[in-house]
Design an enzyme around this catalytic site. Structure first.
Site, PDB file in Angstrom:
ATOM      1  N   LYS A 113       0.811  -6.599 -16.606  1.00 36.82           N
ATOM      2  CA  LYS A 113       0.727  -6.407 -15.159  1.00 36.82           C
ATOM      3  C   LYS A 113      -0.621  -5.763 -14.883  1.00 36.82           C
ATOM      4  O   LYS A 113      -0.866  -4.623 -15.270  1.00 36.82           O
ATOM      5  CB  LYS A 113       1.865  -5.508 -14.687  1.00 36.82           C
ATOM      6  CG  LYS A 113       1.874  -5.311 -13.183  1.00 36.82           C
ATOM      7  CD  LYS A 113       3.173  -4.651 -12.741  1.00 36.82           C
ATOM      8  CE  LYS A 113       3.333  -4.657 -11.243  1.00 36.82           C
ATOM      9  NZ  LYS A 113       2.304  -3.927 -10.517  1.00 36.82           N
TER      10      LYS A 113
ATOM     11  N   ASP B   6       7.221   6.917  -3.207  1.00 37.22           N
ATOM     12  CA  ASP B   6       8.542   6.336  -3.456  1.00 37.22           C
ATOM     13  C   ASP B   6       9.633   7.189  -2.832  1.00 37.22           C
ATOM     14  O   ASP B   6      10.620   6.682  -2.321  1.00 37.22           O
ATOM     15  CB  ASP B   6       8.797   6.202  -4.961  1.00 37.22           C
ATOM     16  CG  ASP B   6       7.936   5.101  -5.566  1.00 37.22           C
ATOM     17  OD1 ASP B   6       7.383   4.293  -4.791  1.00 37.22           O
ATOM     18  OD2 ASP B   6       7.806   5.056  -6.806  1.00 37.22           O
TER      19      ASP B   6
HETATM   20  S1  IVH Z   1       3.632 -12.153 -10.383  1.00 34.79           S
HETATM   21  C1  IVH Z   1       6.278 -13.080  -6.469  1.00 34.79           C
HETATM   22  N1  IVH Z   1       2.178 -11.353 -12.383  1.00 34.79           N
HETATM   23  O1  IVH Z   1       1.934  -6.847  -9.119  1.00 34.79           O
HETATM   24  C2  IVH Z   1       5.447 -12.069  -7.139  1.00 34.79           C
HETATM   25  N2  IVH Z   1       2.110 -10.081 -10.396  1.00 34.79           N
HETATM   26  O2  IVH Z   1       4.116  -5.267  -8.023  1.00 34.79           O
HETATM   27  C3  IVH Z   1       4.399 -12.706  -7.963  1.00 34.79           C
HETATM   28  N3  IVH Z   1       0.575  -8.184 -10.490  1.00 34.79           N
HETATM   29  O3  IVH Z   1       1.812  -8.190  -5.901  1.00 34.79           O
HETATM   30  C4  IVH Z   1       3.643 -11.706  -8.711  1.00 34.79           C
HETATM   31  N4  IVH Z   1      -0.142  -8.533 -12.540  1.00 34.79           N
HETATM   32  O4  IVH Z   1      -0.386  -7.969  -7.197  1.00 34.79           O
HETATM   33  C5  IVH Z   1       2.566 -11.107 -11.128  1.00 34.79           C
HETATM   34  N5  IVH Z   1       0.908 -10.806 -14.208  1.00 34.79           N
HETATM   35  C6  IVH Z   1       1.283 -10.573 -12.979  1.00 34.79           C
HETATM   36  C7  IVH Z   1       0.776  -9.486 -12.248  1.00 34.79           C
HETATM   37  C8  IVH Z   1       1.229  -9.265 -10.961  1.00 34.79           C
HETATM   38  C9  IVH Z   1      -0.243  -7.763 -11.456  1.00 34.79           C
HETATM   39  C10 IVH Z   1       0.710  -7.521  -9.203  1.00 34.79           C
HETATM   40  C11 IVH Z   1       0.675  -8.432  -8.006  1.00 34.79           C
HETATM   41  C12 IVH Z   1       1.966  -8.177  -7.276  1.00 34.79           C
HETATM   42  C13 IVH Z   1       2.325  -6.827  -7.783  1.00 34.79           C
HETATM   43  C14 IVH Z   1       3.808  -6.566  -7.650  1.00 34.79           C
END
Ligand code: IVH
Length: 707
Positions: A130, A49
């Site tokens: 996440k 970062d």
């Molecule tokens: S939504 C437009 N939901 O986190 C973005 N992402 O830091 C849509 N990820 O690239 C992503 N759990 O690989 C979403 N429940 C979740 C997630 C998630 C893990 C990851 C994903 C994304 C990254 C972003």
């Protein structure tokens, strides 16, 4: 300690900024590759970062120098050549982060402000874990899985269709009545149990041991043999979608339920709330369960539930305005510091590494932690034998936070940072000065490419595209030759004696595994072709600190010949003030460059290596820039596909004509040379009324023939 924590951005000259942006783009891309493509990151998230922040800070001050390949306009990493490529119908983006409850409240405020909603207007937001894995986009046509792609750089991913088909949670056919085109997106992950099993098997068979479940999932999905992927017990949570001929719902929640109905596993902890308090409460509840969940998570993702609002909110560069990831704080533990080992990095920076009594932090056994640099050791006053607190923040290299003072053993002495490099040359270790005269925190070995720790990496720089650019001799081949007992390449000159050693010795390169007659011959020819080299490339190839491509060009033009540059270098090293002042007077060259040159030329080992190299080469002198060319003093931007020259070549040409080549269009731009496919820069130029010409007109303008 990361390299970039050098001088304050305000003090950088144009040339230094350009060189640093170039270096940062290269380094960040390399770290992205290690993380995304090789699944083997080598720096902590925090250091990564810091590199990105430094890049953004420099870009903010020098917008004209923003590179086409700027890390700020990229997500993830380029795709590996191992797999076919798939262009995402809709880009796969990333998420903005929140680290505190206030950040979450700010997020909701931003959303409301953007939508012109009253502060107390109802706003439904979902919250879900996440998942710490890797994202995957699955395309279904007429209900049938037709392709699966990793995120890659966000625009293009790797085709891992066959591998994805082996994952139990991913149906080959959608259940029920699905839209004719529907892309399901979600996270591939490995459970803790599968991860432990896999590493145990790998240890038995001498296979690769993975640092954490995320790397294991990525490594397992990206196998050329789908049979291996099948044996790895990967799992998949669906949480989003890409292109869809029809969206099966009006809210996030409804679509996710529809996706579950198509046969996917969705996360049971996803819930919808009408207040920030609700979100935070759920966040805490998930955080409490974290240690007992069978898979890794690193935060909670919040998403505005109403899809009509999501559409209005749209995106800001890399991430949607309607979602945010609320990250968990780093995990901490205490243990005993058994030793401090000094490691030497690629650029000679000495990094102290804490050797710890093994301790489990967040499910991972930690034995090493970074102490960053000598100042950090002094600041924390850590001593061997101390009980230390360490932190692991979802990353690979944990860090030492501090000591538990009352547990210090009797007689523990302050740590003395070594004054010589741990390499066999025992070269002196220096503390660099920043341009403002302050002491940098980095201790660096002065051995440059004589230091065995730095040599291998220097050789890679030496053969790279902007230096000697030797066809067929890249990082992989340098690693091979560096370790090869028959054809060792340990110094740049060794590259140019390879053929001689081959012809005169008993061993032949063509007999080596991976070579053969033709590739040995091609390699020798490629090396021969580079025996004649431009002075600017040669100077850049020395890998002197702060002497990047642009600085090397300024120096080469000013001194004209290798002899003149060499003599100046030796004089500067000997403390000749006149020689130093002469170099200092060059445009955009400052104290940091002079100090680095002095240091390089005062190291006996470097001089020997340079002499041996130069004895093998024909050095081309550099044309002095024309002062009277039609483009002298102008700032020029090249964009789009150029037919007769690469963009790098175009830049060099412009600079040799006394012009300045910039990376982006601004008010300061005098001329844009645009080829087919030019996009935003062309638009910007017409907005600002900057003159735009095509490649043919460029050659007419400068009075040269193309090619
Ligand atoms: S939504 C437009 N939901 O986190 C973005 N992402 O830091 C849509 N990820 O690239 C992503 N759990 O690989 C979403 N429940 C979740 C997630 C998630 C893990 C990851 C994903 C994304 C990254 C972003």
């Amino acid at each position: 300690m990361v390299e970039s924590e050098g001088r304050p951005v305000e003090e950088l000259t144009d040339t230094e900024a350009r060189d640093e942006l170039e270096r940062l783009a290269r380094e960040i891309a390399e770290h992205d590759r290690r993380y995304h493509r090789d699944d083997a990151p080598t720096i902590s998230d925090a250091d990564y970062d810091a590199l990105r922040r430094r890049n953004s800070a420099i870009e903010a001050r020098f917008p004209a120098l923003i590179r086409e390949d700027s890390p700020s306009s990229r997500v993830g990493s380029e795709v590996s050549e191992k797999f076919g490529k798939i262009r995402h119908a809709l880009p796969m983006l990333s998420l903005d982060n929140a680290f505190s409850d206030e950040d979450v409240a700010d997020f909701a405020k931003r959303v409301r402000r953007f939508l012109k909603l009253a502060e107390d207007a109802p706003l439904a937001i979902t919250a879900e874990p996440k998942i710490d894995g890797l994202s995957l986009s699955l395309r279904y046509e007429e209900g049938k899985l037709v392709s699966a792609a990793t995120r890659g750089d966000g625009t293009t991913g790797e085709d891992v269709t066959r591998n994805a088909m082996t994952i139990g949670d991913i149906p080959n056919r959608l259940k029920g009545k699905a839209p004719s085109v529907f892309e399901v997106r979600g996270e591939v992950y490995m459970s803790h149990a599968a991860f432990a099993d896999l590493n145990a098997r790998q240890a038995e068979t001498g296979g690769q041991i993975y640092a954490n479940p995320r790397n294991a999932a990525a490594g397992s999905l990206r196998q050329l043999d789908a049979g291996i992927t099948r044996s790895r017990k990967l799992e998949f949570f669906a949480y989003a979608w890409g292109e869809a001929s029809e969206v099966p719902g009006a809210t996030q929640m409804e679509v996710v339920e529809a996706i579950a109905g198509f046969g996917f596993t969705v996360n049971p902890l996803m819930k919808r709330f009408d207040s920030i308090e609700g979100l935070i409460e759920h966040y805490r509840a998930i955080e409490e369960q974290r240690a007992t969940l069978p898979y890794d998570i690193d935060g909670v993702v919040y998403k505005v539930d109403d899809l009509a609002l999501q559409r209005r909110l749209g995106f800001v560069s890399r991430s949607p305005r309607w979602a945010i990831a609320h990250k968990f704080p780093a995990e901490k533990a205490t243990t005993i510091l058994n030793d401090i080992e000094i490691q030497v990095g690629r650029t000679g920076a000495l990094t102290p590494v804490a050797k710890l009594e093994p301790v489990t932090v967040g499910g991972v056994v930690v034995t090493n932690a970074t102490l960053h640099n000598a100042d950090e050791i002094a600041r924390l006053d850590v001593r061997i034998g101390d009980t230390v607190q360490i932190q692991r923040a979802g990353d690979v290299i944990p860090q030492v936070l501090g000591i538990v003072a009352d547990k210090r053993p009797k007689g523990a002495e302050p740590f003395e940072f070594p004054s010589v490099c741990p390499c066999e040359l025992k070269t002196e270790v220096v503390r660099e000065e920043t341009a403002s005269g302050a002491q940098s925190v980095v201790r660096r070995c002065t051995g440059e490419f004589a230091c065995p720790f730095q040599r291998r990496e220097h050789l890679k720089l030496f053969v790279s595209r902007k230096a000697f650019d030797i066809d067929g001799l890249g990082d992989k081949q340098i690693d091979f030759f560096y370790d090869d007992p028959d054809f060792p390449v340990r110094t740049p000159a060794d590259i140019f004696t390879l053929k001689r050693r081959n012809d005169e010795g008993m061993k032949k390169l063509k007999d080596k595994e991976g070579f053969g007659e033709l590739s040995a011959k091609n390699l020798f020819e490629a090396i021969e072709a580079r025996r004649t080299i431009g002075l600017d490339r040669l100077i850049f190839s020395f890998g002197i600190r702060h002497v990047g491509e642009a600085t090397a060009r300024v120096i080469a033009r000013a001194y004209g010949s290798f002899e003149a540059f060499h003599e100046a270098g030796l004089k500067i090293a000997a403390g000749d003030e006149e020689a130093a002042a002469e170099m200092d007077a060059l445009e955009d060259i400052g104290g940091a460059v002079i100090t680095a040159i002095a240091r390089f030329f005062s190291e006996e080992h470097n001089l020997k290596l340079v002499d041996a190299l130069v004895a093998e080469l024909e050095i081309e002198e550099v044309e002095k820039p024309a002062e009277t060319s039609p483009v002298a003093g102008k700032t020029i931007v090249f964009t789009g596909a150029l037919e007769h020259m690469s963009r790098d070549e175009a830049k060099v040409m412009a600079e040799s004509l006394g012009a300045k080549a910039a990376g982006s269009v601004s008010k300061k731009t005098d001329l844009v040379v645009a080829g087919p496919g030019a996009g935003s820069k062309l638009k910007k130029a017409s907005e600002l009324g900057v003159e735009v010409i095509d490649e043919a007109a460029w050659f007419t303008l400068i009075g040269r023939e193309p090619g």
